[in-house]
Enzyme design. Sequence first.
Site, PDB file in Angstrom:
ATOM      1  N   SER A 119       0.679  -1.225  -0.058  1.00 26.08           N
ATOM      2  CA  SER A 119      -0.120   0.079   0.077  1.00 26.08           C
ATOM      3  C   SER A 119       0.596   1.310  -0.050  1.00 26.08           C
ATOM      4  O   SER A 119       0.568   2.337  -0.454  1.00 26.08           O
ATOM      5  CB  SER A 119      -1.109   0.052   1.158  1.00 26.08           C
ATOM      6  OG  SER A 119      -0.046  -0.350   2.552  1.00 26.08           O
ATOM      7  N   MET A 160      17.804  -2.615   3.153  1.00 31.91           N
ATOM      8  CA  MET A 160      17.915  -3.473   4.255  1.00 31.91           C
ATOM      9  C   MET A 160      18.242  -4.732   3.517  1.00 31.91           C
ATOM     10  O   MET A 160      18.405  -5.180   2.277  1.00 31.91           O
ATOM     11  CB  MET A 160      16.638  -3.951   5.109  1.00 31.91           C
ATOM     12  CG  MET A 160      15.509  -4.404   4.249  1.00 31.91           C
ATOM     13  SD  MET A 160      13.849  -4.369   4.909  1.00 31.91           S
ATOM     14  CE  MET A 160      13.402  -2.869   4.181  1.00 31.91           C
ATOM     15  N   ASP A 207       0.847  -4.097  12.710  1.00 35.42           N
ATOM     16  CA  ASP A 207       0.478  -4.459  11.385  1.00 35.42           C
ATOM     17  C   ASP A 207       0.217  -5.935  11.101  1.00 35.42           C
ATOM     18  O   ASP A 207       1.409  -6.424  11.106  1.00 35.42           O
ATOM     19  CB  ASP A 207       1.193  -3.836  10.282  1.00 35.42           C
ATOM     20  CG  ASP A 207       0.448  -3.931   8.860  1.00 35.42           C
ATOM     21  OD1 ASP A 207      -0.534  -4.775   8.631  1.00 35.42           O
ATOM     22  OD2 ASP A 207       0.985  -3.430   7.908  1.00 35.42           O
ATOM     23  N   ASN A 264       4.040  -9.673   5.950  1.00 32.68           N
ATOM     24  CA  ASN A 264       5.045  -9.157   6.799  1.00 32.68           C
ATOM     25  C   ASN A 264       5.890 -10.162   7.220  1.00 32.68           C
ATOM     26  O   ASN A 264       6.644  -9.917   8.095  1.00 32.68           O
ATOM     27  CB  ASN A 264       4.558  -7.959   8.018  1.00 32.68           C
ATOM     28  CG  ASN A 264       3.718  -6.996   7.630  1.00 32.68           C
ATOM     29  OD1 ASN A 264       4.220  -6.522   6.305  1.00 32.68           O
ATOM     30  ND2 ASN A 264       2.993  -6.496   8.267  1.00 32.68           N
ATOM     31  N   ASP A 309       8.841  -5.171   7.611  1.00 34.11           N
ATOM     32  CA  ASP A 309       7.818  -4.198   7.503  1.00 34.11           C
ATOM     33  C   ASP A 309       7.422  -3.579   8.942  1.00 34.11           C
ATOM     34  O   ASP A 309       6.855  -4.335   9.840  1.00 34.11           O
ATOM     35  CB  ASP A 309       6.419  -4.371   6.851  1.00 34.11           C
ATOM     36  CG  ASP A 309       5.852  -3.093   6.591  1.00 34.11           C
ATOM     37  OD1 ASP A 309       6.028  -2.187   7.187  1.00 34.11           O
ATOM     38  OD2 ASP A 309       5.010  -3.050   5.823  1.00 34.11           O
TER      39      ASP A 309
END
Length: 441
Positions: free
Chosen positions: A140, A245, A290, A295, A309
């Site tokens: 998103s 990362m 989240d 994730n 994330d």
Amino acid sequence: MTDTYPKHGRAVPSSRLNRLWHLGRATTDLATGIGMRGLLDLARRGDATGEPLQISPEAFQRFTNRLARMRGAVMKVGQLLSMDGSDVLTPEAAAILGTLCNRAEPMPLSQLAAVLETEYGANWKQRFKRFHFTPVAAASIGQVHRAETADGRQLALKIQFPGVRESIDSDMDNLGALGRALGWLPRGVDLKPMIAEARRQLHQEADYTHEAQALATYRRLIGDGADCIVPEVHHDFSTGRILAMDFLDGVAIDQLAAPSFKRQERDRAANLVMELVLRELFAFGLVQTDPNFGNFLYQPDSGRVVLLDFGATHPVPPAIVAGYRDLIRAAMAEDRHAMHRSAIALGFAREDAPAIQVEAMLDLMGLSSEMMRHQGPYDFGVSDLFKRLYERGRQLYNDGAFSQLPDPSSVFLYRKILGAFMLCRRLRARVDLPHLLAPYL
């Protein structure tokens, strides 16, 4: 440089008027799929049958396509709806909406190049030996590209969509107006604190400098254990709109539900995620709130869970940690008086609530803690608990029992806990919650 860029990428709508137009089109598609009777039921909030909403797969596909094109806060809300809609929507609609977790449209090469040049400079290509223009993931807020630096480091670059950060406020305003117009809110509820908290969290998720700090902190807390792994930030390739990362491979954790994976792998992954949620709350006092399945990755060879994330990472006040500990203890002991006190302390119940609503709420809490009282591993694959919870909760909703929302930070924490349970259900896993809870109670 490697591979060609996907031809289907379309520009991210950035202006408020343009995004409002796309949201209106998405709403029209959804309304068409529900039909006039469904719209009337939603507007009146009088449908207490518990039957799933009948939405045509074609209309729902158009709806999710529009959200995937918009990205940003609107798509984030769609992802939250997709966490588990099978008890509310038809299985076909729930499956289509579930694809939102990992299928935002990539931005076109022109937008990508503009972001890279703005953040890295005109000669950005010289910093890389290889750059994969096809994103490995798009969500998103941004999309992720794999790259190899000139000095040989394998990186994952999380690149933010242009205009998404600036559109958060208008997206939230538009969604709030839509919810009020269609009557999707509990009667008498003041949604302003929750919208303000959602707005704050979305702004935080779009701040990659903050996420880099949260990722580093979380990595220190996790340590070098064998079960979970957190990528390391590369600050020399990170900016306000690009987060660099380690590139860590694995399969999306919800893909373990496929028949090709053994039950032991599903059980292991689910138990690791649930154990991690409890460590976040009771040991770290820092929670990544989240619950999006995207994730988490799972490495079948090593049996480790990769954590991704950290934009929605928040400290949890000690009072809320204590409140959840007391509530869990009371629920496991089936002590309704203690459950009521804890629910009031956490803001899930009002002191002046009618007795009939209090009793119904305590019934719902007792039902939701069924897996915590179960002796031995609880089999989410055969349980109909979520269907029963939905039916009970819908009745309370229609009776106006949720007219007061708890503290927003507590709600978003609850969302993470619920997301972990949804993953257990998706994987049809067996989880021994009393065993996992024992060290913290």
